[in-house]
Design a protein around this motif. Structure first.
Motif, short mmCIF file in Angstrom:
data_model
loop_
_atom_site.label_atom_id
_atom_site.label_comp_id
_atom_site.label_asym_id
_atom_site.label_seq_id
_atom_site.Cartn_x
_atom_site.Cartn_y
_atom_site.Cartn_z
N THR A 83 0.76 -1.11 0.04
CA THR A 83 0.01 0.14 0.00
C THR A 83 0.91 1.24 0.10
N GLY A 84 1.97 1.36 0.75
CA GLY A 84 2.78 2.42 0.75
C GLY A 84 3.42 2.76 -0.47
N VAL A 85 4.02 1.79 -1.13
CA VAL A 85 4.40 1.81 -2.21
C VAL A 85 3.67 2.32 -3.38
N GLU A 86 2.44 1.63 -3.49
CA GLU A 86 1.35 2.35 -4.41
C GLU A 86 1.09 3.75 -4.14
N MET A 87 0.72 4.01 -2.97
CA MET A 87 0.41 5.36 -2.56
C MET A 87 1.59 6.15 -2.97
N ALA A 88 2.67 6.26 -2.92
CA ALA A 88 4.02 6.86 -3.06
C ALA A 88 3.91 7.08 -4.74
N GLY A 89 4.24 5.84 -5.21
CA GLY A 89 4.31 5.93 -6.71
C GLY A 89 3.13 6.89 -7.33
N THR A 90 1.88 6.53 -6.77
CA THR A 90 0.67 7.31 -7.47
C THR A 90 0.87 8.85 -7.09
N LEU A 91 1.29 9.11 -5.77
CA LEU A 91 1.41 10.38 -5.56
C LEU A 91 2.45 11.18 -6.38
N ALA A 92 3.49 10.57 -6.88
CA ALA A 92 4.40 11.27 -7.73
C ALA A 92 3.87 11.25 -9.05
#
Lengths: 444, 444
Positions: free
Chosen positions: B173-182
């Motif tokens: 979840t953290g990886v998806e959130m960070a990637g999508t925020l970028a």
């Protein structure tokens, strides 16, 4: 010399990103002006389809597009998310709840309308209206939870109350809501419950006047009523609501002027009254303009305020008249095509004033009126140079469908809405049946 | 004789309609049993795509389907919307917040997990987690309003704080959130603001351990980190969060074990800890079962409770082991395929018990692991009889995309999600940028 050295270009502030504000801003696309669009929500809402969100047929993003996104390529627009608290018409400043006030040379006020309970604001918690996405979520929640509560309710009288839905007001929104509620009860939820029969739900449409859709010709009102009844809606005309308390709705006038009737219901939708944004009254007080009974600001023929030509009021907030050559001035109806036309007219008049030219009176071009009722049912009244062209039923419904999809903002939305509708039509399902804030129980 | 004369058929109660509860209920489709599915929300949520709702890529209805609707044709299922307050394991009753308790002969508890702040619940208001649709709406609101606030903020330091996004936890979840925020900062919002440059936003991913995606092989973790950094995410490994107060995040361990760092941010997403539903502890107390550190109930090999074979615990609420012939028992990971398999296994064991047959130990079949990172970036670790097959990058992303669309519930959702993604991919836009509850301002 202007206060702001960069402000050699006229500064135009537009308040509101409904149909009026959006069209005004768009119409200024190529003008050498600096526009600030102040919006209270972050999205333009396609309000004609809001009832679809309230009835779980569409998701919110399908009918809402960020204003900031819509104007990303219009370089002369700065979008600002903020709540307007007051307009200082002397200093020419728009004051916001947060942050510095926004100065203007020309102001377009398109703050719209909200629903009105005719002085009975105590009814609001028991009968939500339908103007914003939050309203739509609240109504969707209540409708879906009413069926859930009925499924759990052992007492037959209470179960019947949970399964009784009352829509107050027979205008377009009320008719759409009642028709779609009938569709939900009879089609969407069929077979999903084990203890109740959703199609046993009663849907009542209460209208104080003598007919539904009063903006329509009389024969189309009659057709609309027939179509509603065919869908299973009980239409009560001449019905004045005198009390709403979350358990019952008290109605007078259905069986004679003094006969009272009590309807036991746990879900009431308010589609009766419209009141202009409070900004209208504030603006009238500051400028000496007058407001009408609904709180709308009475504007000059060119949509400006008397003595304040730099301020235009448009859309549902304006009490405007249409000036057609050779005809008496006629009041402009509170519909989205009128708001759009006012937006374009106000923008054009601002450009004329900047160019030192005289402004022109507003002329509303009426292309007709259409309203949907439910599955395969709608009424259409097209105005053409050859006269009115009226039709109803399946073909009218198709016409309504494609007209609405055509006018939706943005390609993606149109495509997805079309797919959603096609899939909903064939499957008789409604996919947006999400109750997000489940902890908040329906009011008793 | 049973109390309920209609209850000659065994009464099975399933608590929860996540992946576990759903699969268990489905697996009992043809059984001569009466199932009551008790759910706290009215929808099954496709949790692997919840981060897309939180980042405005998908609308809520695209990933949520009413459980009642999913089981409309399974006649032996009654769906009940309700909050389970306790389980009376002596009287075999599931007690609800409202309405009469539900009796059971067999019980499947699939109440899932929520996020945990490791004893620092005071961080919750400043760092929402992502488990429910309401969580996703809240995170979406905060992300979108942070950019709006930055646009209005004259102070450069505060503006930088509004444009700093911190994701705590380097799991999927953290990886998806960070990637999508970028992606949002660099692509979606490009050109929409006039005073700020959204692509100047900083996105930090804080992970306490030595690598991201710790369930993956080490080389894929390294690839994921590279891909995140290519997207513009600052990945901080070994970073222990020691304070969150709505203005700053205090981190230790990045530049040595004792070095502290203060990050000024107004938007923190919590993706670090998972805690089992409180129902687990209550159940353990009532039956004498034990719970592990995360509050999960330790179950028998057949997923039943010790001394209470009529109660099965599955999914994220269960501390289960997998029994494969010839191998040591291995702990079952908290992933959706495991929950589904446990659901089917628990249902099958109930049917065996009803038939008087011995139950079977649960065996988890691991088909691998996949995680998306952002645009064109994912890592895939497929388990096959021939060994693991690992890949990353564009092809992994496509694989992830189609796997997720394939597993989405319901045809309509799949199609719409595919269209949404295709359109989002080509346009680099995200259409679900609705802030509904705008009045609720972001916390300072």
């Amino acid at each position: 010399m202007p206060i702001n050295p960069n402000a050699a270009r006229p500064r135009i502030v537009v308040i509101g990103c409904g149909f009026g504000g959006l069209e005004a801003t768009r119409a200024l696309k190529s003008a050498a002006v600096d526009i600030t669009l102040v919006e209270r929500t972050n999205h333009h809402l396609f309000q004609p389809l809001l009832y679809q969100v309230a009835t779980a047929g569409l998701s919110a993003p399908a009918i809402a597009a960020p204003a900031r996104h819509l104007f990303r390529k219009q370089a002369n627009v700065t979008t600002l998310l903020g709540d307007v608290t007051a307009i200082d018409t002397q200093a020419r400043l728009v004051k916001l709840e947060e942050g510095p006030p926004v100065p203007y040379d020309h102001l377009i006020v398109a703050a719209g309308a909200t629903h009105s309970y005719f002085g009975r604001d105590d009814w609001a918690p028991f009968a939500p209206g339908l103007k914003t996405l939050d309203d739509a979520f609240e109504i969707r929640r209540r409708i879906l939870l009413a069926f859930e509560a009925a499924e759990k309710e052992p007492d037959p009288a209470l179960r019947a109350a949970w399964l009784t839905f009352v829509v107050v007001g027979g205008g377009p929104t009320g008719v759409e809501m009642a028709g779609t509620l009938a569709e939900i009860a009879h089609h969407t939820l069929a077979g999903e419950f084990r203890r109740i029969d959703p199609s046993a739900a009663r849907i009542l449409l209460l209208e104080g006047g003598p007919r539904v859709l009063q903006a329509m010709p009389e024969d189309l009102s009659a057709r609309a009523k027939e179509q509603l009844e065919k869908l299973g809606v009980e239409v009560r005309l001449g019905a004045r609501v005198v009390a709403i308390d979350g358990r019952t709705v008290e109605v007078q006038g259905v069986d004679g002027p003094h006969a009272a009737q009590t309807i036991h219901t746990r879900c009431v939708v308010w589609a009766a009254g419209v009141a202009a944004s409070a900004l209208g009254r504030q603006l009238a007080q500051a400028t000496g303009a007058t407001t009408d009974r609904a709180g709308r600001v009475v504007v000059e023929p060119d949509l400006g305020l008397p003595g304040h030509a730099e301020i235009s009021v448009i859309g549902d907030l304006a009490a405007a008249r249409s000036f057609a050559p050779g005809l008496e001035p006629r009041p402009v109806p509170g519909v989205s095509p009128a708001a759009k036309q006012m937006g374009r007219a106000a923008a054009a008049n601002i450009l004329r004033r900047i160019a030192g030219q005289p402004t022109r009176p507003f002329r509303y071009r009426d292309y007709g009126n259409l309203a949907t009722i439910g599955r395969n049912a709608a009424v259409v009244d097209l105005a053409s140079p050859l006269g009115h062209f009226k039709f109803s039923g399946y073909f009218a419904w198709l016409f309504w469908l494609f007209a609405h999809i055509y006018f939706l903002i943005g390609f993606r939305n149109r495509l997805v809405v079309l797919i959603d509708w096609a899939s909903a039509y064939w499957s008789k399902q409604r996919y947006a049946r999400v109750i997000s804030d489940i902890a908040q129980r329906p009011r008793m």
